[in-house]
Design a protein around this motif. Sequence first.
Motif, PDB file in Angstrom:
ATOM      1  N   VAL A 189       4.709   7.004   9.197  1.00  0.00           N
ATOM      2  CA  VAL A 189       3.918   6.528   8.058  1.00  0.00           C
ATOM      3  C   VAL A 189       3.285   5.197   8.432  1.00  0.00           C
ATOM      4  CG1 VAL A 189       5.275   7.723   6.315  1.00  0.00           C
ATOM      5  CG2 VAL A 189       5.930   5.409   7.001  1.00  0.00           C
ATOM      6  N   ARG A 190       2.149   4.940   7.797  1.00  0.00           N
ATOM      7  CA  ARG A 190       1.418   3.698   8.038  1.00  0.00           C
ATOM      8  C   ARG A 190       0.960   3.127   6.716  1.00  0.00           C
ATOM      9  NH1 ARG A 190       0.103   7.407  11.872  1.00  0.00           N
ATOM     10  NH2 ARG A 190       0.448   6.793  14.067  1.00  0.00           N
ATOM     11  N   PRO A 191       0.766   1.805   6.628  1.00  0.00           N
ATOM     12  CA  PRO A 191       0.272   1.216   5.383  1.00  0.00           C
ATOM     13  C   PRO A 191      -1.015   1.903   4.935  1.00  0.00           C
ATOM     14  CG  PRO A 191       0.996  -0.509   6.868  1.00  0.00           C
ATOM     15  CD  PRO A 191       1.040   0.769   7.660  1.00  0.00           C
ATOM     16  N   GLY A 192      -1.079   2.231   3.655  1.00  0.00           N
ATOM     17  CA  GLY A 192      -2.235   2.921   3.105  1.00  0.00           C
ATOM     18  C   GLY A 192      -2.033   4.406   2.954  1.00  0.00           C
ATOM     19  N   ASP A 193      -0.999   4.983   3.596  1.00  0.00           N
ATOM     20  CA  ASP A 193      -0.724   6.408   3.449  1.00  0.00           C
ATOM     21  C   ASP A 193      -0.267   6.732   2.033  1.00  0.00           C
ATOM     22  OD1 ASP A 193      -1.379   6.968   6.050  1.00  0.00           O
ATOM     23  OD2 ASP A 193       0.695   7.111   6.772  1.00  0.00           O
ATOM     24  N   SER A 194      -0.545   7.943   1.600  1.00  0.00           N
ATOM     25  CA  SER A 194      -0.122   8.440   0.296  1.00  0.00           C
ATOM     26  C   SER A 194       0.633   9.744   0.507  1.00  0.00           C
ATOM     27  CB  SER A 194      -1.334   8.674  -0.611  1.00  0.00           C
ATOM     28  OG  SER A 194      -0.940   9.214  -1.856  1.00  0.00           O
ATOM     29  N   LEU A 195       1.885   9.796   0.056  1.00  0.00           N
ATOM     30  CA  LEU A 195       2.735  10.967   0.230  1.00  0.00           C
ATOM     31  C   LEU A 195       2.909  11.677  -1.106  1.00  0.00           C
ATOM     32  CD1 LEU A 195       3.277   9.259   2.772  1.00  0.00           C
ATOM     33  CD2 LEU A 195       5.688   9.902   2.620  1.00  0.00           C
ATOM     34  N   ARG A 196       2.821  13.005  -1.084  1.00  0.00           N
ATOM     35  CA  ARG A 196       3.012  13.830  -2.276  1.00  0.00           C
ATOM     36  C   ARG A 196       3.901  15.006  -1.918  1.00  0.00           C
ATOM     37  NH1 ARG A 196       1.038   9.825  -3.711  1.00  0.00           N
ATOM     38  NH2 ARG A 196      -0.718   9.446  -5.145  1.00  0.00           N
ATOM     39  N   ALA A 197       4.955  15.228  -2.714  1.00  0.00           N
ATOM     40  CA  ALA A 197       5.899  16.309  -2.431  1.00  0.00           C
ATOM     41  C   ALA A 197       5.971  17.260  -3.616  1.00  0.00           C
ATOM     42  CB  ALA A 197       7.286  15.746  -2.129  1.00  0.00           C
TER      43      ALA A 197
END
Length: 210
Positions: A189-197
Amino acid sequence: MKIICIGRNYAAHAEELHRTTGLPAEGAEPLWFLKPDTALLRNHDPFYIPVFTDEVHYECELVVRINRVGKAISERFAHRYYDEVGLGIDFTARDLQRQAIAGGLPWERAKAFDRSAAVAPTFIPLAELGGDVRNLRFELAVNGEVRQQGDTSQMLAPVDRLIAVVSRYMTLRMGDLLFTGTPAGTGPVRPGDSLRATLEGRELLRCDIR
């Protein structure tokens, strides 16, 4: 409250990490470890990458919430100890984990740090999902791109066996969380990433990386 995490419970994930020798033999006990309650990341809060690691990976997992106290639970009765499931992300400092594995050391620095266990604020009654924890599909998207797809039918050790094994060593209590292992597709993961599960098509967990 305990956070119990299962490792190497999907063959494809173990293979992508080049640790196939770590796959449990048929009938062997699964690998498991603990995170403290300070590892909880709730309510879709953002995840801040810690300063002590250069490589944090996401690991999306089905999470089972224990609903009663139990010790030395027989596998055939384990289904009585949960009735709802959710999703979680086991954030892992992969660089620190590799160092620990190479040195034959425990994984706590890589796994148990603060806010490393994101948990969906909503759990779904298993009855609403067909009642069978052995046939649930979930996935994780990063910046809109699906990276992980899991199916609990592919677990090397199913949920009821996990409960039986862990409860042989420690008492399970109401509210304990069981992270059941992650499928293939983990990554950084990197700053600015958006995770959706999502679980069976329902979005349960979202987390932005800072």
